[in-house]
Design an enzyme around this catalytic site. Structure first.
Site, PDB file in Angstrom:
ATOM      1  N   LYS A 198      -7.583  72.786 127.854  1.00  0.00           N
ATOM      2  CA  LYS A 198      -8.376  71.560 127.655  1.00  0.00           C
ATOM      3  C   LYS A 198      -7.563  70.669 127.308  1.00  0.00           C
ATOM      4  CE  LYS A 198     -11.194  75.214 125.501  1.00  0.00           C
ATOM      5  NZ  LYS A 198     -12.237  75.638 124.224  1.00  0.00           N
ATOM      6  N   ASP A 202     -16.404  72.106 119.673  1.00  0.00           N
ATOM      7  CA  ASP A 202     -15.963  73.462 119.126  1.00  0.00           C
ATOM      8  C   ASP A 202     -16.187  73.725 117.731  1.00  0.00           C
ATOM      9  OD1 ASP A 202     -15.685  74.466 121.726  1.00  0.00           O
ATOM     10  OD2 ASP A 202     -13.821  74.804 122.015  1.00  0.00           O
ATOM     11  N   GLY A 257      -6.899  82.001 111.820  1.00  0.00           N
ATOM     12  CA  GLY A 257      -6.080  81.997 113.119  1.00  0.00           C
ATOM     13  C   GLY A 257      -5.895  80.067 113.153  1.00  0.00           C
ATOM     14  N   GLY A 278      -7.043  77.680 119.105  1.00  0.00           N
ATOM     15  CA  GLY A 278      -7.983  75.901 119.649  1.00  0.00           C
ATOM     16  C   GLY A 278      -8.961  76.753 118.591  1.00  0.00           C
ATOM     17  N   ARG A 310      -0.936  84.728 111.932  1.00  0.00           N
ATOM     18  CA  ARG A 310       0.194  85.910 111.930  1.00  0.00           C
ATOM     19  C   ARG A 310       1.672  84.793 112.044  1.00  0.00           C
ATOM     20  NH1 ARG A 310      -0.975  89.480 117.031  1.00  0.00           N
ATOM     21  NH2 ARG A 310      -0.850  87.554 117.924  1.00  0.00           N
ATOM     22  N   VAL A 355       2.749  81.553 111.671  1.00  0.00           N
ATOM     23  CA  VAL A 355       3.122  80.754 110.899  1.00  0.00           C
ATOM     24  C   VAL A 355       3.507  79.487 110.978  1.00  0.00           C
ATOM     25  CG1 VAL A 355       5.086  80.656 109.118  1.00  0.00           C
ATOM     26  CG2 VAL A 355       3.310  79.961 107.998  1.00  0.00           C
TER      27      VAL A 355
HETATM   28  P1  NDP Z   1      -5.890  81.742 120.913  1.00  0.00           P
HETATM   29  O1  NDP Z   1      -5.820  81.860 121.967  1.00  0.00           O
HETATM   30  O2  NDP Z   1      -5.960  80.023 121.493  1.00  0.00           O
HETATM   31  O3  NDP Z   1      -5.532  82.014 119.261  1.00  0.00           O
HETATM   32  C1  NDP Z   1      -5.466  83.421 119.109  1.00  0.00           C
HETATM   33  C2  NDP Z   1      -5.656  83.590 117.833  1.00  0.00           C
HETATM   34  O4  NDP Z   1      -5.911  84.752 117.808  1.00  0.00           O
HETATM   35  C3  NDP Z   1      -4.227  82.978 116.825  1.00  0.00           C
HETATM   36  O5  NDP Z   1      -4.600  82.475 115.457  1.00  0.00           O
HETATM   37  C4  NDP Z   1      -3.295  84.740 117.499  1.00  0.00           C
HETATM   38  O6  NDP Z   1      -2.375  84.864 116.716  1.00  0.00           O
HETATM   39  C5  NDP Z   1      -5.185  85.314 116.600  1.00  0.00           C
HETATM   40  N1  NDP Z   1      -5.148  86.430 116.974  1.00  0.00           N
HETATM   41  C6  NDP Z   1      -5.082  87.282 117.825  1.00  0.00           C
HETATM   42  N2  NDP Z   1      -4.514  87.766 117.830  1.00  0.00           N
HETATM   43  C7  NDP Z   1      -4.569  88.843 116.617  1.00  0.00           C
HETATM   44  C8  NDP Z   1      -3.967  89.883 115.711  1.00  0.00           C
HETATM   45  N3  NDP Z   1      -3.781  91.492 116.144  1.00  0.00           N
HETATM   46  N4  NDP Z   1      -3.635  90.049 114.581  1.00  0.00           N
HETATM   47  C9  NDP Z   1      -3.879  88.083 113.861  1.00  0.00           C
HETATM   48  N5  NDP Z   1      -4.352  87.126 114.801  1.00  0.00           N
HETATM   49  C10 NDP Z   1      -4.358  87.682 115.990  1.00  0.00           C
HETATM   50  O7  NDP Z   1      -7.866  82.060 121.047  1.00  0.00           O
HETATM   51  P2  NDP Z   1      -9.172  81.047 120.494  1.00  0.00           P
HETATM   52  O8  NDP Z   1      -8.729  79.711 119.598  1.00  0.00           O
HETATM   53  O9  NDP Z   1      -9.663  79.817 121.917  1.00  0.00           O
HETATM   54  O10 NDP Z   1     -10.097  81.563 120.691  1.00  0.00           O
HETATM   55  C11 NDP Z   1     -10.153  82.415 119.486  1.00  0.00           C
HETATM   56  C12 NDP Z   1     -11.279  83.136 119.259  1.00  0.00           C
HETATM   57  O11 NDP Z   1     -12.606  82.403 119.245  1.00  0.00           O
HETATM   58  C13 NDP Z   1     -12.232  84.051 120.470  1.00  0.00           C
HETATM   59  O12 NDP Z   1     -12.917  84.938 119.995  1.00  0.00           O
HETATM   60  C14 NDP Z   1     -12.299  82.943 121.029  1.00  0.00           C
HETATM   61  O13 NDP Z   1     -13.942  83.045 122.114  1.00  0.00           O
HETATM   62  C15 NDP Z   1     -13.544  82.484 119.927  1.00  0.00           C
HETATM   63  N6  NDP Z   1     -14.550  80.934 120.592  1.00  0.00           N
HETATM   64  C16 NDP Z   1     -15.754  81.464 120.198  1.00  0.00           C
HETATM   65  C17 NDP Z   1     -16.458  79.585 120.367  1.00  0.00           C
HETATM   66  C18 NDP Z   1     -17.670  79.778 119.331  1.00  0.00           C
HETATM   67  O14 NDP Z   1     -18.708  78.998 119.989  1.00  0.00           O
HETATM   68  N7  NDP Z   1     -17.927  80.812 118.647  1.00  0.00           N
HETATM   69  C19 NDP Z   1     -15.696  78.468 120.459  1.00  0.00           C
HETATM   70  C20 NDP Z   1     -14.562  78.841 120.952  1.00  0.00           C
HETATM   71  C21 NDP Z   1     -13.668  80.209 120.980  1.00  0.00           C
HETATM   72  P3  NDP Z   1      -1.102  84.656 116.412  1.00  0.00           P
HETATM   73  O15 NDP Z   1      -1.413  82.683 116.877  1.00  0.00           O
HETATM   74  O16 NDP Z   1       0.327  84.343 115.610  1.00  0.00           O
HETATM   75  O17 NDP Z   1      -0.788  84.262 118.592  1.00  0.00           O
END
Ligand code: NDP
Length: 293
Positions: A81, A117, A140, A143, A165, A167
């Site tokens: 992306k 998105d 969060g 992305g 998590r 920051v």
């Molecule tokens: P990324 O990997 O870019 O980001 C993941 C995020 O989740 C980060 O902020 C991470 O925190 C946090 N995270 C992961 N595990 C934990 C945990 N155990 N406790 C707390 N925070 C956690 O993923 P994306 O942003 O691309 O995707 C996130 C979600 O959005 C996914 O479920 C994806 O399927 C969904 N999504 C849905 C869309 C839709 O159209 N509905 C479109 C795009 C995505 P840290 O930075 O601290 O690791």
């Protein structure tokens, strides 16, 4: 004329079927092809959509290939992306602010990258209420969160508190947009337990917690109070009935699930590609069907 006739007619008399695809790695499990092809069929458009796994080192060649083969548009998913931007000719305002592309339009040979998105999220939430002037809380900073935060800011949200998590990831988002939008953006760390208060208009669960796991939840405590004017939205689309939304609804919030965002981000691309109104219910049904496999 039935759909297959349109298909044969395109083949034999032209113009040939327009081509679309999704590139990523891995891409198995991505339901977009099924959603788009069902939408093409519903509108009797003789177009094709493919799902293509691209080697991590071959991104530039892949985009050049799509250009050479005159693809009319394509989706870009993880991990391309951001890296795909340098292979494109232009970016929309959203893609430029977000710094990531999930969708490309071929406008007379020029590839323009967009990010639908956040717009999909905004459309889904705006069915309940306009977001301008809202005080938002977003969990969060990945992305999806970044796209949502940028669109909320572009749409005139009053303030956004990012809770993550790590920051520093939230701070990086705030720093990259602060000079381009009016919205007040602050960041706080997600620690052992975070207390949600009823003074937000919009609370967004934009982490991956809950994806394919109906039991997992963020460590949230909900302060007592009146949440009746608060919208709670989850980006997780499978399952749609997440623990976060269950807790929010119990408190009195209006719940908006992640399936709407997924349908609308696809619908925006569909309309941009075809010039036609997207058949939303067909697309939603296709996703629900795909997720049962
Ligand atoms: P990324 O990997 O870019 O980001 C993941 C995020 O989740 C980060 O902020 C991470 O925190 C946090 N995270 C992961 N595990 C934990 C945990 N155990 N406790 C707390 N925070 C956690 O993923 P994306 O942003 O691309 O995707 C996130 C979600 O959005 C996914 O479920 C994806 O399927 C969904 N999504 C849905 C869309 C839709 O159209 N509905 C479109 C795009 C995505 P840290 O930075 O601290 O690791």
């Amino acid at each position: 004329m039935i759909y297959q006739d349109y298909d044969v007619q395109a083949l034999m008399t032209g113009p040939l079927a327009r081509l679309y695809c999704c590139i990523g790695n891995p891409v198995v499990g991505n339901p977009t092809q099924y959603m788009m092809e069902e939408a093409f069929k519903a509108l009797q458009l003789p177009y094709r959509y493919l799902t293509m796994n691209v080697d991590q080192n071959n991104l530039k060649e892949a985009v050049s290939g799509l250009r050479a083969l005159n693809f009319s548009g394509f989706n870009i998913t993880s991990p391309f992306k951001v890296a795909s931007i340098e292979s494109l000719d232009a970016l929309t305002e959203s893609a430029s602010l977000i710094g990531a592309v999930n969708c490309v339009y071929n406008k007379e040979g020029r590839f323009t990258g967009d990010n639908t998105d956040g717009k999909g999220f905004l459309t889904s939430v705006s069915e309940v209420r306009d977001v301008s002037g809202m005080k938002a809380l977003v969990f969060g900073a990945g992305g999806a969160a970044r796209a949502i935060i940028c669109e909320l800011a572009l749409a005139g949200a009053d303030s956004i508190t990012i809770v993550n998590r790590s920051v520093e990831k939230g701070k990086a988002i705030a720093d990259s947009v602060k000079n381009k939008v009016q919205t007040d953006i602050t960041c706080v760390p997600l620690t052992q337990s975070f207390t949600v208060t009823p003074d937000y208009d919009l609370i967004v669960q934009a982490t991956s917690v809950g994806l394919f796991d109906a039991q997992s939840r963020l460590p949230l405590t909900w302060e007592d109070g009146d949440y009746s004017s608060c919208i709670a939205s989850d980006v997780v689309f499978n399952p749609t009935d997440t623990r976060f939304l269950q807790e929010a609804e119990e408190k009195g919030c209006t719940a908006v699930d992640g399936l709407g965002m997924l349908v609308y981000q696809g619908a925006i691309a569909f309309t941009e590609w075809t010039g036609r109104k997207a058949p939303l219910s067909v697309m939603k049904d296709a996703l629900v069907q795909a997720f049962t496999y």
